[in-house]
Motif scaffolding. Structure first.
Motif, PDB file in Angstrom:
ATOM      1  N   VAL A 150      98.592  22.655  51.914  1.00 51.73           N
ATOM      2  CA  VAL A 150      98.130  21.455  51.210  1.00 51.73           C
ATOM      3  C   VAL A 150      96.820  20.964  51.819  1.00 51.73           C
ATOM      4  CG1 VAL A 150      98.635  19.036  50.676  1.00 51.73           C
ATOM      5  CG2 VAL A 150     100.434  20.751  50.470  1.00 51.73           C
ATOM      6  N   GLY A 151      96.768  20.892  53.153  1.00 49.63           N
ATOM      7  CA  GLY A 151      95.577  20.380  53.813  1.00 49.63           C
ATOM      8  C   GLY A 151      94.333  21.195  53.531  1.00 49.63           C
ATOM      9  N   GLY A 152      94.474  22.518  53.505  1.00 48.91           N
ATOM     10  CA  GLY A 152      93.322  23.369  53.221  1.00 48.91           C
ATOM     11  C   GLY A 152      92.766  23.136  51.830  1.00 48.91           C
ATOM     12  N   PHE A 153      93.664  23.068  50.837  1.00 50.91           N
ATOM     13  CA  PHE A 153      93.207  22.764  49.477  1.00 50.91           C
ATOM     14  C   PHE A 153      92.587  21.373  49.421  1.00 50.91           C
ATOM     15  CE2 PHE A 153      96.620  25.814  47.760  1.00 50.91           C
ATOM     16  CZ  PHE A 153      95.703  26.830  47.540  1.00 50.91           C
ATOM     17  N   ALA A 154      93.179  20.416  50.143  1.00 48.73           N
ATOM     18  CA  ALA A 154      92.653  19.049  50.131  1.00 48.73           C
ATOM     19  C   ALA A 154      91.235  18.993  50.668  1.00 48.73           C
ATOM     20  CB  ALA A 154      93.574  18.136  50.936  1.00 48.73           C
ATOM     21  N   VAL A 155      90.954  19.722  51.756  1.00 50.23           N
ATOM     22  CA  VAL A 155      89.602  19.740  52.310  1.00 50.23           C
ATOM     23  C   VAL A 155      88.620  20.287  51.288  1.00 50.23           C
ATOM     24  CG1 VAL A 155      88.109  20.769  54.067  1.00 50.23           C
ATOM     25  CG2 VAL A 155      90.358  19.877  54.710  1.00 50.23           C
ATOM     26  N   GLN A 156      88.959  21.408  50.657  1.00 49.34           N
ATOM     27  CA  GLN A 156      88.041  22.011  49.691  1.00 49.34           C
ATOM     28  C   GLN A 156      87.835  21.129  48.469  1.00 49.34           C
ATOM     29  OE1 GLN A 156      89.847  26.121  49.448  1.00 49.34           O
ATOM     30  NE2 GLN A 156      87.717  26.708  49.772  1.00 49.34           N
ATOM     31  N   LEU A 157      88.916  20.570  47.942  1.00 46.91           N
ATOM     32  CA  LEU A 157      88.793  19.732  46.747  1.00 46.91           C
ATOM     33  C   LEU A 157      88.063  18.433  47.060  1.00 46.91           C
ATOM     34  CD1 LEU A 157      92.348  20.301  45.234  1.00 46.91           C
ATOM     35  CD2 LEU A 157      90.183  21.179  44.337  1.00 46.91           C
ATOM     36  N   ALA A 187      97.978  34.320  43.680  1.00 42.13           N
ATOM     37  CA  ALA A 187      98.008  33.252  42.675  1.00 42.13           C
ATOM     38  C   ALA A 187      99.250  32.376  42.812  1.00 42.13           C
ATOM     39  CB  ALA A 187      97.944  33.862  41.276  1.00 42.13           C
ATOM     40  N   ALA A 188     100.349  32.959  43.281  1.00 46.58           N
ATOM     41  CA  ALA A 188     101.599  32.193  43.413  1.00 46.58           C
ATOM     42  C   ALA A 188     101.518  31.127  44.486  1.00 46.58           C
ATOM     43  CB  ALA A 188     102.754  33.148  43.718  1.00 46.58           C
ATOM     44  N   THR A 189     100.517  31.183  45.351  1.00 48.57           N
ATOM     45  CA  THR A 189     100.393  30.175  46.408  1.00 48.57           C
ATOM     46  C   THR A 189      99.671  28.915  45.935  1.00 48.57           C
ATOM     47  OG1 THR A 189      98.260  30.996  47.241  1.00 48.57           O
ATOM     48  CG2 THR A 189     100.260  32.022  48.124  1.00 48.57           C
ATOM     49  N   LEU A 190      99.195  28.899  44.704  1.00 49.33           N
ATOM     50  CA  LEU A 190      98.347  27.806  44.236  1.00 49.33           C
ATOM     51  C   LEU A 190      99.075  26.607  43.630  1.00 49.33           C
ATOM     52  CD1 LEU A 190      95.538  26.610  43.680  1.00 49.33           C
ATOM     53  CD2 LEU A 190      95.453  27.987  41.587  1.00 49.33           C
ATOM     54  N   PRO A 191     100.065  26.772  42.745  1.00 50.43           N
ATOM     55  CA  PRO A 191     100.525  25.619  41.956  1.00 50.43           C
ATOM     56  C   PRO A 191     101.007  24.410  42.759  1.00 50.43           C
ATOM     57  CG  PRO A 191     101.272  27.659  40.955  1.00 50.43           C
ATOM     58  CD  PRO A 191     100.685  28.029  42.276  1.00 50.43           C
ATOM     59  N   LEU A 192     102.027  24.555  43.581  1.00 54.13           N
ATOM     60  CA  LEU A 192     102.599  23.400  44.277  1.00 54.13           C
ATOM     61  C   LEU A 192     101.590  22.767  45.226  1.00 54.13           C
ATOM     62  CD1 LEU A 192     104.864  21.502  45.096  1.00 54.13           C
ATOM     63  CD2 LEU A 192     105.673  23.262  46.683  1.00 54.13           C
ATOM     64  N   ASN A 193     100.991  23.562  46.089  1.00 47.44           N
ATOM     65  CA  ASN A 193     100.109  23.007  47.109  1.00 47.44           C
ATOM     66  C   ASN A 193      98.783  22.542  46.529  1.00 47.44           C
ATOM     67  OD1 ASN A 193     101.754  23.526  49.628  1.00 47.44           O
ATOM     68  ND2 ASN A 193     101.743  25.556  48.701  1.00 47.44           N
ATOM     69  N   GLY A 194      98.252  23.271  45.569  1.00 48.26           N
ATOM     70  CA  GLY A 194      97.008  22.845  44.932  1.00 48.26           C
ATOM     71  C   GLY A 194      97.177  21.554  44.153  1.00 48.26           C
TER      72      GLY A 194
END
Length: 312
Positions: A160-167, A126-133
């Protein structure tokens, strides 16, 4: 309590583990007992003095390190509603002008910067989510592309890029992802429709061979600058994820960079997606708080997939 701080800028060796008093929450604030704190590139540039040299933070005797946190609420300041003692939360420390960051046993944040932690997800993940998400989501907001539009995401295998692709895929965008061959399958799983090799000699030509006239927008997580701008159509949109990395807006392209901001409401939405398996949280490894310098050495090696996470 223990906290990792910087009292002089430099390499990973300047990170100090010190004893400090437990911080006390003020009005509208919450104290979090830290269970996990992700290690991000912004931590390294803060430590090295890059942000101070750029005038993004004023002079201080002690600089706190760490933006991401997952943990448990253990004290509430006056006027806080929506959270209770014992709640598991995640949050973002987005202010640079404070003496303590999230590399610590406890941290105080504004309640408005917090969200419920995703149920069934470990604090480390869960700690990997806030900044990059939040960076990915806010960059997509700046691009403001309609469903069906085409989007180039550089650094698509990164955090960042991985979250960007999914979102982006969730928003109905058609994604052209830039990633290395070893990450091709994973990036396609995240929702990319097309893949361009990171090693491509002419990125713009490769993208335009897939999307005639160029993509409608680009989210430049890899900070490729003009090389990625060339893949965008005239009067398209371009967002860089780091200050100073945005190129000049040639050909009428709307260019911006995202200044990430803590946003509890948006983070709550991201947390719900992670809880339901609709956002992929990636952890490279965990280390104890006292090995923060080791984590920064490993971060500099740039061979990680997912984030390193410090566990107090």
């Amino acid at each position: 309590m223990r906290a990792v701080v910087v009292r002089r800028f430099g390499g990973p060796e300047v990170l100090e583990l010190v004893e400090v008093p437990d911080p006390e929450p003020g009005p509208g604030q919450v104290r979090i007992r830290v269970a996990a704190a992700a290690v991000n590139p912004v931590d390294a540039v803060t430590r090295a003095g890059v942000l101070a040299a750029a005038g993004l933070m004023g002079p201080r005797e002690t600089v706190g390190i760490g933006w991401d946190v997952a943990g448990t609420v253990d004290r509430l300041g006056p006027g806080v509603s929506g959270f209770a003692l014992g709640d598991e939360v995640i949050g973002l420390r987005d202010r640079l002008d404070v003496p303590l960051g999230t590399y610590a046993d406890a941290v105080v944040l504004d309640a408005a910067a917090l969200a419920p932690a995703p149920a069934g997800v470990s604090p480390v993940a869960a700690a990997t989510l806030p900044l990059n998400g939040l960076t990915a989501a806010q960059a997509l907001d700046l691009l403001d592309l309609p469903p069906g539009a085409t989007l180039l995401v550089t650094g698509a295998a990164g955090a960042v890029g991985g979250f960007a692709v999914q979102l982006a895929a969730r928003r109905g965008l058609r994604v052209v992802a830039v990633a290395g061959e070893r990450d091709a399958a994973a990036v396609r799983e995240l929702g990319a429709e097309w893949l361009v090799p990171r090693e491509a000699a002419d990125l713009a030509a490769e993208v335009r061979a897939l999307v005639a006239g160029g993509v409608d927008g680009a989210l430049d997580a890899a900070l490729l600058g003009v090389a990625a701008l060339g893949a965008v159509r005239n009067r398209g949109a371009f967002v860089a994820v780091s200050a100073g990395a945005a190129p000049v807006g040639l050909r009428g392209i709307r260019v911006a960079h995202v200044w990430v901001a803590a946003d509890g409401a948006a983070l709550t939405e991201l947390s719900a997606l992670a809880e339901h398996g609709e956002l992929t949280l990636r952890v490279a490894d965990t280390l104890p708080l006292e090995e923060a310098a080791t984590a920064h050495h490993r971060l500099a090696a740039d061979t990680l997939r997912g984030r390193l996470v410090l566990v107090p």
